[in-house]
Each structure stands twice: as C-alpha cells, then as structure tokens.
Design an enzyme around this catalytic site. Structure first.
Site, PDB file in Angstrom:
ATOM      1  CE  LYS A   1     -18.659   1.127  -5.661  1.00  0.00           C
ATOM      2  NZ  LYS A   1     -18.042   0.194  -7.031  1.00  0.00           N
ATOM      3  CD  GLU A  10      -5.558  -9.047  -3.872  1.00  0.00           C
ATOM      4  OE1 GLU A  10      -6.396  -9.717  -4.441  1.00  0.00           O
ATOM      5  OE2 GLU A  10      -4.720  -8.621  -4.413  1.00  0.00           O
TER       6      GLU A  10
END
Lengths: 484, 538
Positions: free
Chosen positions: A192, A268
């Site tokens: 996505k 992250e």
C-alpha cells in the site's frame, strides 16, 4: 533571507505520460471496486498530475486473497532460491532500463530532485534487488547440538503474506527495500503506497509482471491510510506487516495488528537524529555535511540531522559557514538540474513545517536563516536555521520533516552524549571528530540504530537499518532485512 | 534445478538401440549371449563425429594476454575417441608459473580487483556467467572433445551447473561478513575476513569446467587473484572461459591460466613462495605431494579434494529396480571417473541375487560409443594411462576370483573404450574393493546386518561420499551419522548443489568446496582491537 529560487525550467526533462493508475491485483490492473479515484498532486504548483484508483477495505481483501492463493498454492514459494533469484535479476535489469521514467515519476509525485533520484534512488533500488537475489539461495538454518538423543535443526521458512505500507519520501527506494527481501524469502505481498506518491509503485508492479513474477505475488493497492492502510494492518489473512512512516501511525498499526491476528510487525518510524560536531572537526567538511544532513530531500528523510550539536570551540566559525551555505542554497523545480531542494511533498507537510517554524520563533530560538515559504505557487520553503535551541523546545523534540535545522552548543563529551540521547527517538546519529577515542566512545554511547562517523547518509546494501526506542523495531537492508 | 538434472541423468534409463552405428557391449538377446558368452567381440564401426567447435585458444593466459611458454614448448592434447591430436597447447613450466604468479601478485597488491566494491566484482562475475551461457554449446562440444564425456551430459547438465555456480558465488561477494565480539575488558574488537591473496589452483581432467567453477568462483568472490593450472589431459575449455572472463571485464592478472604437467608446472605452483594458498583436486598420491610442497616452501594453507572408494548401501527394504538404477549411475557416471563414485556396492543378502541379476542386465544395456552421439551413455576413458590402469584392475578382479558378471575387456582397437564391467561376490580384502579404479567397473558386495555394513563401509582410508538406499527413517538417520564421509546421499546420488559443501573425511581430503564453506578457503581472518574509553556498556 535564505535560499534562492531557481528560475530554470523543466523543459529539458520529459515529464512522463502516466501509464498506470489502477490497482494491481493478481497480475492485472483493475479499478477499485467502488469505482472511486483520488488525485495525486504536483507539489511544484498544486495541480493534479493524475487520478488514481482509490482502494479500500474490499480491494485489500481481493489483493490479500490473491496473495494468499499465490503463497499457499502458487509457484513462488515452491521455487528454489536460485529460480527466484533469476526472476529478481530480470526485474532489476528492467528497473535499470526504465530508470529515467521511474525517476521522473518520483520527482513529479514527491517533489524530489530528478537528477538525484535517477543517479541515487533508482540505482539503489536496482542494487537492492540484486543483493537480495544473491541472497535467495543462501537462507541457512542450523543443525543443533542436542543433549537428549534427538536430532534437531532449524529451517527458515517464508513468513507468508506480507503487507507493506510505504511512505512518500522515497517511493521507489522503500518499495524495493520492502519488496526485494520479501521476494527473496519466498513471500507474497500486498503493497500500500502512500497516497501522496502512488505512481512509481504501480509502474514497478508492471515491471514485475514483465520480469516474470507470478500473478498474485506482488499486489499494489493505492489509497489512504485510514481505509486501505488500516485494512492491511488489521487483516486476518496477512501474516506480517512492515511499515515505514510516522511514529504516530506506527502506533496505530501496532495496535491494529495486536487487535486482529497478532501478525508480526516491523516499524521504521521517525527520528530526531543528532549530528555531533567536535572541536577537532574540519569546518569546511562539517558545515556542508550538516546542511546536507537537514536539507537533503527537503528534510523529508527519517534520518535527517535535525539537531546539530556543536562543541563551543568550533561553534562560531561553523555557524558562519552554515549561514553562508544556506543563503546560497538553490531551491527550485526538481527537474531543474541547478536546483538543490524541491518543494515539500504536499500542502499538509508544507503547513506543518511552517507551523513548527513559527513555534521556534515563539519559543525564543534565534532565527539565523530562512523562516519563510518561497514563491507563490507550490510548497517551497526556505532553508531555515535556528540557533540557541534548548532541549525542551518543541522544535528540539518533535520531528519536523522539513528544511529546519536546530543548532545547539555543547562543552564536554558527556554533555554531548546526554543531550544526543535526550529524545524518544533513536534512528541514527552522526559524529564528526578526528579523535579515535571520541569516535569509539560516541559510537557506543549513543542509543541509535545507525551511527555515522565522519560521514552521513551512508547507506550500504549489507548494513541493516532500523531504530532504537520510538524510532521502531525490525531492520531493513542487509541479511537482517531478509531474516525478519 | 541443475542439481536435480545431474541425478536424473544418472537414473535415466536409455533404451538400447540395435543400430549398428552404436557400439554395444553385448547383444540384447539371450541367444546372442548364449553363443558369445559373457564377453563382447563387438567392433567400433562408426566414423567419429566431427566436433562442432574450433579450438581457438592454446596459449598460456598471463596478465591478460595469451602468450607462448618461456621455453616455446608445446604439448598435444588428444581426442580419447581416436587417440589423435586435437591441438598443441603451450606447455608451462617453472618460469611461466613465476610470471603468472608475478602478474597475480601485482594484480592483488596494486591492481583494481581487490579495491573494487564487492557489488562491482559481483557484476563482472554475473556478466561472465551470461557470456558462458551464450557460448554454452561450443563449450560443451569442446569439453566433450577433450574429455570424452557424453555431449548431452556436458550440454544439458554441466554447462548449466557451471553458470549456476557462478551466479551463486557472485551473490556471496557483497555478503562476506566478519564479526564484532564482546571483550573481557574495555576493548572494541572486530574480526575482519579479508581476501587471502594469490590463490594457486590445480584442477583435474574429469570435470574440467565444473572443477574450474568450484575453484575460481569462490576465490574471485572473495576478492583474490588466481593462477590456475589445468590438467594436461584437458587444457582447452579453461582457456576459452578465461577469455570470456576478460570480455566480462575482469582486470588483467586476476585470473591466469597455465597449461602443463604436474611435476613441472603443478609443483612450481605448490611450492611458490609468493602464492598464499593452494587448492588441489586430484589423486590422493598427488595430494600428498602438493601438501608436502606447500609445507616445505612457505606453509601456504592447503585444501585437497582427493580420491574415494565410496560405499553405496542397498538395504533390505529398498525398491530393487530403483536401487539398481541409482547404483548403476553412481558408479558408471562420467565413465566411472568420479572421485565420489559409488564404487563399493553393498547389497543386503535378502535382495542380493535379484540386485546382481538386474545390475548385470543394466550394465549390458549401457550404450558405449562416440560421446557426440546423442544416445550414448558412456564415452572413452580419458587417456592411455587411465585406460591401462582400469584394465589392470579388471585383471586383478578376475585373478582374485570375484565373479565377472559382464564386461571385462576393451572395446574396439582405437580409443580408450572399455566395456561396462560388473563384479559380484566381491570381498573386502580384494584389491578391487580397496583401491580407487576410476573406471566403469562396479563391485558388488553382500552384507547381512546394519552394524556389519557400517563397519565395513567405514573400513577404508578414504571418506569422500556414501549413498544409502532405504525407506526406513531410523535406518537413514542412524547410518547417515555413522558413516565417516563428507557427503551422504540418501535415496539419491551425485546431487551437486551449489549451496552444499563437498569434500572428504580422512585421506579423501582436507577442507570443503561449495556452499559458504568454500569462502573460508579464500579468506584470511584479522582481529582488530582498539581500547575503549568509558564505554557505555560491555
């Protein structure tokens, strides 16, 4: 006050025709089930580049179904590492051959400097594919030393269907950072991309198909976080989600993963990375490095050196140099080869950065350069430098994600360590010094996932990248990026 | 996939053809057998097929150039089908080895190769692999011409495996890790894995290209430079691929190829003071010499891949037809010229008689002839020395009263063709059960129980490989761990995968090739220690 607007035009570079605007599911480009589309905007002028299919929960379902089937029954996990490697190498070659077009899409979509994307981001993506292709047949387990008369060994198996939610600041780089190791391991995936930058992901999906990646192995659902992204994070048939983005959204993803099927998560996230400059550093090296550290990619990089701690002995000289450099920094059209900084990615980010600048002024930090938007069109901001920033100011604590540098002065190494670590983040850090003991001490004292000594932004294929503390967990890049 | 193909080649049954063009060891019908008995008198009728390749490279490759030897001498390489000369090749001796080592030394100490990024080295190796793939047919033909192995084997299995091996090693180049380790005190400790330097490599004649890949691949992936000495029987293909490496961008001096003989060129390389490592594949006897020369010169580290007398054990629950086919391939593959040939076929007494009957029938069906002929399974032995040695061992077998089931003699009067030969009722103390024959001679021994066969299988100075044929999980697990051999194949044989290490226990060798282990052969280990001041943690 700082920065110059480039007057160059983008006529020399061909703006590509937008060829792929639909969702890529099970090997084909399809409209969203709802038929909805959304706009992707050109940050140079606020105009619409294209309308792209807007995927939501139903489309994610379809994509996951395809990925699930491809994993449970399809050829990809059942090929040998060597066979996957062959296809991945072909993929790398195709991306390399089409570098200019992919680079142009990112430059257009994200306001990134075209020349740098073409010379840096894309070759880096190609190299990632090749690195992991070379690793696909080297995923070793261990034969164990058992004590009870049993034979035992570990096998490292592909985790299954992976959801990748990638950000807008390095669209192609993150696409390949995530997709390449997952492919090598034999996983299938649903990607996505960020709603600000859907274009290069769709193009890369097309190249994947050309390379011979079987249908359903890579699926791309463009759309928004609260709909498509949330659907990925909470899908019961996704085995792992890998997210790069803000700490705030990272939290949401982690919660959704926990509340659905406890899928594995790697995050992250943001950073407020310190660059610590000692007295013995060379000012002519330190100043450009510090400025690039915050202005590279218009400050829209998780490891930006957004806090620069300068030892008092070198402070005045360094600051003078910094201001000089900032004033001559060329801000302009990312397709103009003379530009050093493009526009912020969208109106949202633009306004957020300006609001932090205002905060900084109000909090009493000294504005040394910049501080204003540039030009009347698009989302350009002047390279901005604040001095006399204290640790408790908002601009010292929050990730601004823009061209705004916070300067701090320090006396001793212990003070530098304490202040460097005084943050909820821990993504990266930089240290400039000639002294071997300073370097060794600092590298072990800073709580960050990457410490750069006498360099910055040094990314290596073989080096794992990821954060401490609220900068996330799980590594990208290197063999660790594969094992996760 | 390449690995599977090799083993399927072995287990492939070719229907014997009655065509007179083919050289058959025996006729098919029992009437024929009755009249002729066990021994064939078939004669080689066919004209040798002209190989579809030209010999282009016959000189030494030193520092990026093809040069004559210092002495100007050349030596012939022969076509084992006909004993005729294929080409004359430059013959290297000590002076040429000196020059080659000098070039390799310079290329390592000063040249670009070790200083390139690993990524760039990998790109060059991959480009080379692509070039080999392009020239695959020519290379297979050249390999067959020089060695005598079936062209189909070279083209369909060995060349793809060669390409595969180089892809594998290229992938390692940018992943060679050292370690950081915690200290007992305030020290920062790193362990670097560095290229070892100039690697001397001596390869044999049985798989010229594959042996080139096993040696050159890891050495280059680790950033070293090389002097490679080919076998005097098969100098041609290494020169061809070395040229392709140049085309791929390998800097001059990184890969040097010297053709020549063991006692001169080989010995010079093994005892050279400027060579940092020697890797040798060949006979155990020569391996001892290489080891000694390395020790007496500069103590260069040595890896050795030597001979074997590998057991192939068929248990009582085996499917006999499958076992026969696998055992047949395990021995007869590549004209029996495999270091890991399954040359002692132990068969459980329960299935022994059936096995022997079928093994004999299978050997009788084995097609021997011109290796360029698509339907041929077995070509000639490599040269006159090997040829005579094999025939001598057959004589020993007969003299020691092993039962000669079929074969036993040469075929025709030209070339080094030998009939597929099967001995049964072989006893452990017979010479044919102890010494490596390296030819198409299968020895079948009977065993009664598991402990007995394990003991007998291990009762050898060798320890290269072994094959076990059984359906039982427990038998497989027990016997696998009990055999002192570097590779144990369970219900398969000769599966050579790039990732799996290969090498010998005991006198079959030192060290391992392929897999991550091969890298260790070409790396040196350097510990770097620096004090830490006020470390935040230890």
């Amino acid at each position: 006050m700082a920065g110059q607007k480039a007057n160059g035009s983008s006529e020399s570079v061909e703006i590509p025709e937008i060829k792929f605007t639909k969702l890529f599911i099970n090997g084909g480009f399809v409209d969203a089930i709802s038929g909805k589309t959304f706009e992707t905007i050109d940050p140079r002028n606020g105009q619409v580049i294209a309308r792209v299919a807007e995927g939501d929960e139903d489309d994610v379902d379809l994509a996951v179904e395809a990925a699930r089937e491809a994993f449970d029954h399809g050829p990809w996990p059942r090929m040998s590492g060597q066979e996957r490697a062959k296809i991945m190498m072909k993929y790398a070659d195709l991306v390399e051959e089409n570098a200019e077009e992919v680079a142009a899409l990112d430059a257009l979509d994200a306001g990134k400097l075209f020349a740098l994307v073409k010379a840096g981001d894309i070759p880096g993506s190609v190299a990632q594919l090749r690195y992991y292709a070379g690793a696909a047949d080297k995923i070793h387990g261990e034969v164990l030393k058992t004590s009870q008369g049993f034979q035992g060994y570990t096998l490292r198996e592909p985790v299954g269907v992976v959801g990748h939610i990638i950000p807008w600041n390095f669209p192609s780089t993150f696409f390949f950072w995530k997709v390449a190791p997952a492919l090598a391991a034999g996983c299938t995936m649903v990607v996505k991309p960020a709603e600000q930058t859907p274009l290069s992901a769709l193009y890369s999906a097309h190249l994947a198909k050309m390379a011979g990646i079987p249908d359903g192995v890579i699926n791309v659902v463009t759309g928004f976080g609260p709909t498509a992204g949330a659907a990925v994070a909470s899908h019961m048939q996704i085995d792992k989600v890998s997210f790069t983005g803000s700490t705030e959204i990272g939290r949401t993803i982690l919660k959704a993963a926990a509340e659905s099927n406890l899928k594995h998560v790697s995050l992250e996230l943001g950073g407020k990375s310190p660059l610590i400059i000692f007295d013995d550093a060379d000012v002519d090296v330190a100043a450009p490095l510090a400025l690039t550290g915050i202005l590279f990619n218009k400050g829209e990089i998780c490891v930006a050196s957004s806090r620069v701690l300068v030892q008092e002995g070198i402070y005045d000289e360094l600051v003078k140099k910094l201001i000089e450099l900032a004033k001559s920094w060329v801000v302009g059209d990312p397709f103009d080869p003379k530009a050093q900084q493009g526009p912020q990615v969208d109106k949202n980010q633009f306004e957020k950065v300006l609001s932090y600048i205002e905060h900084g002024k109000r909090e009493g930090a000294t504005l040394l350069a910049g501080g204003k938007p540039l030009g009347k069109k698009g989302y350009y901001i002047e390279p901005t430098i604040f001095a006399d920033v204290t640790d408790n100011m908002l601009i010292a604590k929050d990730e601004i994600f823009g061209p705004v540098l916070s300067l701090m002065k320090f006396k001793t190494i212990d003070e530098a360590i304490a202040r460097a670590n005084c943050t909820r983040y821990g993504l990266a850090a930089g240290v400039l010094t000639k002294d071997i003991n300073t370097a060794n001490t600092m590298s072990r004292s800073i709580r960050a996932g990457t410490v750069w000594i006498n360099c910055y932004f040094a990314f290596e294929l073989d080096a794992p990248f990821g954060g401490y503390k609220m900068s996330g967990f799980g590594k990208d890049s290197g063999m660790e990026g594969l094992y996760k | 996939m390449a690995a599977r193909r090799v083993s399927s080649l072995i287990s492939r049954s070719l229907a014997a053809s009655a065509r007179s063009r083919l050289l058959l060891s025996h006729g098919k019908s029992s009437a024929w057998e009755r009249s002729i008995g066990r021994f064939s008198t078939a004669v080689l009728h066919e004209e040798p097929i002209t190989p579809p390749v030209e010999v282009k490279y016959t000189k030494l490759l030193i520092n990026g150039e093809f040069v004559d030897s210092a002495s100007g001498k050349t030596f012939p390489t022969l076509d084992p089908r006909t004993e005729e000369v294929i080409a004359h090749v430059a013959e290297a001796d000590a002076e040429d080895v000196n020059r080659a080592v000098f070039a390799a030394r310079k290329a390592f100490d000063e040249g670009p190769w070790p200083r390139m990024t690993a990524y760039e080295r990998a790109r060059i190796i991959l480009r080379f692999a692509d070039l080999v793939e392009k020239h695959s047919d020519e290379l297979a033909a050249l390999e067959t011409w020089d060695n005598g192995k079936p062209y189909e084997q070279a083209a369909k299995d060995e060349l793809p495996l060669f390409v595969r091996l180089f892809h594998y090693y290229a992938g390692w180049a940018d992943k060679i890790h050292g370690l950081t380790v915690p200290g007992d005190g305030p020290y920062h400790m790193q362990v670097l894995h560095e290229p070892i330097g100039v690697a001397g490599q001596i390869i044999p004649w049985n798989f010229p290209l594959i042996m080139f890949a096993w040696k050159v691949g890891p050495a280059l992936a680790c950033g070293n430079t090389i002097v490679l000495k080919t076998a005097e029987q098969t100098p041609l293909t290494a020169l061809y691929v070395a040229k392709l490496f140049q085309e791929a961008g390998l800097p001059p001096g990184v890969l040097n190829v010297v053709s020549g003989f063991g006692p001169t060129a080989g010995a010079a390389l093994a005892s050279h003071m400027d060579v940092d490592k020697i890797a040798f594949t060949g006979s155990t006897a020569t391996g001892k010499i290489v080891n000694g020369l390395a020790a007496n010169s500069n103590l260069k580290p040595v890896t050795l891949e030597l001979g074997g007398k590998s057991p192939f054990i068929v248990f009582e629950d085996a499917d006999v037809d499958e076992a026969v086919e696998l055992a047949h391939g395990a021995l007869f593959f590549n004209q029996g010229q495999c270091c890991c040939a399954g040359s002692r076929t132990f068969v459980h007494e329960k299935v022994y008689d059936e096995f022997v009957e079928k093994a004999k029938a299978r050997a009788l069906r084995r097609t021997v002839g011109d290796p360029f002929n698509k339907d041929v399974e077995q070509g000639p032995q490599i040269d006159t020395e090997q040829f005579e040695k094999v025939l001598r061992y057959i004589r020993y077998g007969i003299e020691s009263h092993a039962k000669l089931e079929c074969g036993g003699d040469r075929i025709g009067s030209k070339g080094y063709f030998i009939q597929p030969t099967v001995f049964s009722d072989v006893k452990d103390d017979m010479v044919i059960a102890q010494e490596e024959i390296f030819g198409p001679v299968q020895s079948i021994l009977k065993f009664r129980d598991h402990d007995d066969v394990i003991r007998r299988a291990n009762n050898t100075r060798y320890g290269l490989a072994a094959g076990i044929f059984t359906k039982s999980l427990d038998t497989a697990n027990t016997v696998t761990r009990a055999l002192r051999a570097g590779t144990v194949w369970v219900n398969c044989f000769d599966v050579f995968d790039a990732a799996i290490p290969f090498g010998g226990y005991k006198m079959s060798g030192i060290g391992r090739e392929k897999g991550v282990y091969s890298l260790h052969n070409y790396l040196e280990v350097k510990a770097v220690v620096t004090p830490l001041k006020n470390p935040a943690w230890l």
